[in-house]
Write a protein that holds these residues in place. Structure first.
Motif, PDB file in Angstrom:
ATOM      1  N   ALA A  51      61.270  39.279  43.078  1.00  0.00           N
ATOM      2  CA  ALA A  51      61.341  40.726  42.809  1.00  0.00           C
ATOM      3  C   ALA A  51      60.778  41.455  44.035  1.00  0.00           C
ATOM      4  O   ALA A  51      59.571  41.491  44.245  1.00  0.00           O
ATOM      5  N   TRP A  52      61.661  42.015  44.821  1.00  0.00           N
ATOM      6  CA  TRP A  52      61.247  42.633  46.083  1.00  0.00           C
ATOM      7  C   TRP A  52      60.802  44.074  45.874  1.00  0.00           C
ATOM      8  O   TRP A  52      61.395  44.823  45.119  1.00  0.00           O
ATOM      9  N   SER A  53      59.746  44.453  46.595  1.00  0.00           N
ATOM     10  CA  SER A  53      59.289  45.844  46.573  1.00  0.00           C
ATOM     11  C   SER A  53      60.109  46.655  47.566  1.00  0.00           C
ATOM     12  O   SER A  53      60.923  46.109  48.319  1.00  0.00           O
ATOM     13  N   ASP A  54      59.900  47.977  47.570  1.00  0.00           N
ATOM     14  CA  ASP A  54      60.597  48.795  48.566  1.00  0.00           C
ATOM     15  C   ASP A  54      59.879  48.677  49.909  1.00  0.00           C
ATOM     16  O   ASP A  54      58.887  47.957  50.048  1.00  0.00           O
ATOM     17  N   SER A  55      60.374  49.393  50.910  1.00  0.00           N
ATOM     18  CA  SER A  55      59.857  49.231  52.273  1.00  0.00           C
ATOM     19  C   SER A  55      58.640  50.089  52.573  1.00  0.00           C
ATOM     20  O   SER A  55      58.182  50.134  53.714  1.00  0.00           O
ATOM     21  N   SER A  56      58.081  50.769  51.567  1.00  0.00           N
ATOM     22  CA  SER A  56      56.932  51.635  51.838  1.00  0.00           C
ATOM     23  C   SER A  56      55.652  50.841  52.067  1.00  0.00           C
ATOM     24  O   SER A  56      54.707  51.349  52.668  1.00  0.00           O
ATOM     25  N   ARG A  83      58.627  60.557  65.132  1.00  0.00           N
ATOM     26  CA  ARG A  83      58.104  59.191  65.167  1.00  0.00           C
ATOM     27  C   ARG A  83      58.001  58.611  63.758  1.00  0.00           C
ATOM     28  O   ARG A  83      58.321  57.448  63.527  1.00  0.00           O
ATOM     29  N   LEU A  84      57.564  59.430  62.823  1.00  0.00           N
ATOM     30  CA  LEU A  84      57.456  58.978  61.436  1.00  0.00           C
ATOM     31  C   LEU A  84      58.809  58.603  60.863  1.00  0.00           C
ATOM     32  O   LEU A  84      58.976  57.523  60.270  1.00  0.00           O
ATOM     33  N   LEU A  85      59.808  59.479  61.031  1.00  0.00           N
ATOM     34  CA  LEU A  85      61.119  59.235  60.421  1.00  0.00           C
ATOM     35  C   LEU A  85      61.840  58.069  61.078  1.00  0.00           C
ATOM     36  O   LEU A  85      62.484  57.267  60.398  1.00  0.00           O
ATOM     37  N   SER A  86      61.734  57.954  62.397  1.00  0.00           N
ATOM     38  CA  SER A  86      62.395  56.826  63.074  1.00  0.00           C
ATOM     39  C   SER A  86      61.709  55.518  62.705  1.00  0.00           C
ATOM     40  O   SER A  86      62.372  54.498  62.471  1.00  0.00           O
ATOM     41  N   GLY A  87      60.376  55.532  62.623  1.00  0.00           N
ATOM     42  CA  GLY A  87      59.652  54.333  62.227  1.00  0.00           C
ATOM     43  C   GLY A  87      59.980  53.925  60.801  1.00  0.00           C
ATOM     44  O   GLY A  87      60.147  52.743  60.492  1.00  0.00           O
ATOM     45  N   SER A  88      60.075  54.918  59.925  1.00  0.00           N
ATOM     46  CA  SER A  88      60.411  54.646  58.529  1.00  0.00           C
ATOM     47  C   SER A  88      61.798  54.012  58.413  1.00  0.00           C
ATOM     48  O   SER A  88      62.002  53.065  57.648  1.00  0.00           O
ATOM     49  N   MET A  89      62.748  54.516  59.191  1.00  0.00           N
ATOM     50  CA  MET A  89      64.104  53.971  59.172  1.00  0.00           C
ATOM     51  C   MET A  89      64.124  52.535  59.689  1.00  0.00           C
ATOM     52  O   MET A  89      64.776  51.652  59.109  1.00  0.00           O
ATOM     53  N   LEU A  90      63.394  52.267  60.772  1.00  0.00           N
ATOM     54  CA  LEU A  90      63.363  50.926  61.342  1.00  0.00           C
ATOM     55  C   LEU A  90      62.716  49.927  60.385  1.00  0.00           C
ATOM     56  O   LEU A  90      63.171  48.780  60.259  1.00  0.00           O
ATOM     57  N   LEU A  91      61.657  50.360  59.696  1.00  0.00           N
ATOM     58  CA  LEU A  91      61.012  49.466  58.731  1.00  0.00           C
ATOM     59  C   LEU A  91      61.926  49.181  57.550  1.00  0.00           C
ATOM     60  O   LEU A  91      61.989  48.047  57.053  1.00  0.00           O
ATOM     61  N   SER A  92      62.632  50.206  57.095  1.00  0.00           N
ATOM     62  CA  SER A  92      63.575  50.015  55.993  1.00  0.00           C
ATOM     63  C   SER A  92      64.679  49.049  56.398  1.00  0.00           C
ATOM     64  O   SER A  92      65.075  48.161  55.617  1.00  0.00           O
ATOM     65  N   ASN A  93      65.171  49.184  57.633  1.00  0.00           N
ATOM     66  CA  ASN A  93      66.203  48.287  58.145  1.00  0.00           C
ATOM     67  C   ASN A  93      65.684  46.861  58.266  1.00  0.00           C
ATOM     68  O   ASN A  93      66.355  45.891  57.887  1.00  0.00           O
ATOM     69  N   PHE A  94      64.459  46.719  58.773  1.00  0.00           N
ATOM     70  CA  PHE A  94      63.841  45.393  58.904  1.00  0.00           C
ATOM     71  C   PHE A  94      63.722  44.718  57.541  1.00  0.00           C
ATOM     72  O   PHE A  94      64.080  43.555  57.358  1.00  0.00           O
ATOM     73  N   TRP A  95      63.236  45.442  56.544  1.00  0.00           N
ATOM     74  CA  TRP A  95      62.986  44.894  55.216  1.00  0.00           C
ATOM     75  C   TRP A  95      64.281  44.514  54.515  1.00  0.00           C
ATOM     76  O   TRP A  95      64.374  43.479  53.845  1.00  0.00           O
ATOM     77  N   SER A  96      65.304  45.340  54.728  1.00  0.00           N
ATOM     78  CA  SER A  96      66.597  45.056  54.121  1.00  0.00           C
ATOM     79  C   SER A  96      67.183  43.758  54.664  1.00  0.00           C
ATOM     80  O   SER A  96      67.661  42.898  53.908  1.00  0.00           O
TER      81      SER A  96
END
Length: 319
Positions: free
Chosen positions: A268-273, A228-241
């Protein structure tokens, strides 16, 4: 008819010779007064004791299953307690284990008013106050989970709020494990709380150099939690990108390239964390002159809906 006998002991405190109802709980006999159990007409005891039935003998008491003698004794205590003993539960001398037993057994037998009282007393003990951090600040993980369970049983919102904030504070301090925290949230279906935990974990991963061998072992998560953590992290990174690359144009915007895209591309954009922080920083950076243009409207709209996006990243669409 010959009366049966039991090889069971009578409770030392709550076996009254003049009692008119009998219970067998965990091998212990309790003889109580119906008047004390009948005060709440919405409780299961009210219905149980007002059904026409033969006189209850020592040999054939009402058998209550799945309750411990200690839990039932705690119920008897609150039914028969005098005002001074009740008052103590609102002081520093409160008996937290007893209050938890009362809340648990009262929930089972729908003694809602007493259950709420017990949880109100627990809230007093848990809430940080001047000179005291509250009992949750240093209690064991097991006790924290138990108090959380009782608060959820009765949907006691004030106590749940205190538990959430104290728990997350102790989690950030490394005093409680992520596995225990997420498991407790999963057991109660507390998605908002669990989302906050996964968000913290996502930020933790972003700031940690991971080894190639067993990269996530330090998190000590279950397989399901890690997925759940890794899939959520990937989806958030995709959303932010995609959010950063795609600024929609409002219908009435006539100079989109210069007054909208140009300041947008300079951000200046931050990362997705920490997307929340990134959105607020971007909204502040565009300045008041762009708040009503495509840039400000898009960021503001995303801020309004991002809490839903965050939950759905880890838990999928919610009905």
């Amino acid at each position: 008819m010959e009366e049966k006998t039991f090889e069971r002991g009578r409770d030392e405190t709550y076996y009254f010779d003049d009692g008119d109802c009998m219970f067998l709980v965990d091998g212990v006999l309790f003889k109580l007064h119906k008047a004390f159990l009948n005060r709440d007409p919405e409780s299961m005891f009210f219905g149980m004791l007002n059904i026409p039935q033969p006189k209850i003998l020592d040999a054939e008491p009402v058998k209550l299953t799945d309750d411990s003698a200690e839990e039932f004794r705690a119920l008897c205590w609150v039914l028969y307690a005098l005002p001074d003993a009740i008052h103590i539960q609102a002081t520093a001398n409160a008996e937290i284990p007893k209050l938890l037993k009362i809340a648990k057994i009262c929930h089972k037998y729908t003694l809602a008013k007493i259950e709420t009282w017990a949880l109100d007393m627990l809230k007093i003990q848990c809430k940080p106050a001047e000179g005291s951090p509250g009992c949750l600040a240093a209690c064991s993980e097991d006790l924290l989970v138990e108090i959380m369970t009782r608060a959820f049983d009765a949907n006691h919102i004030p106590l749940r709020h205190i538990i959430e904030e104290t728990w997350l504070s102790r989690l950030d301090a490394g005093e409680i494990s992520y596995r225990t925290t997420l498991t407790a949230g999963e057991m109660q279906g507390w998605i908002k709380f669990s989302t906050r935990v996964y968000t913290r974990l996502n930020k933790k991963l972003s700031g940690t150099r991971l080894p190639t061998a067993n990269p996530f072992s330090h998190l000590d998560l279950t397989d399901g939690q890690l997925l759940r953590l890794l899939s959520g992290s990937m989806l958030l990174s995709n959303f932010w990108s995609h959010f950063r690359r795609n600024l929609p144009r409002e219908d009435e915007c006539t100079d989109h390239p210069w007054n909208c895209l140009a300041p947008w591309n300079r951000l200046a954009w931050s990362d997705s964390s920490d997307i929340w922080a990134g959105l607020h920083a971007a909204y502040k950076a565009i300045g008041t002159e762009h708040r009503d243009r495509c840039t400000g409207l898009y960021i503001n709209q995303t801020l309004r809906t991002f809490s839903v996006t965050l939950v759905e990243s880890f838990f999928g669409p919610q009905s």
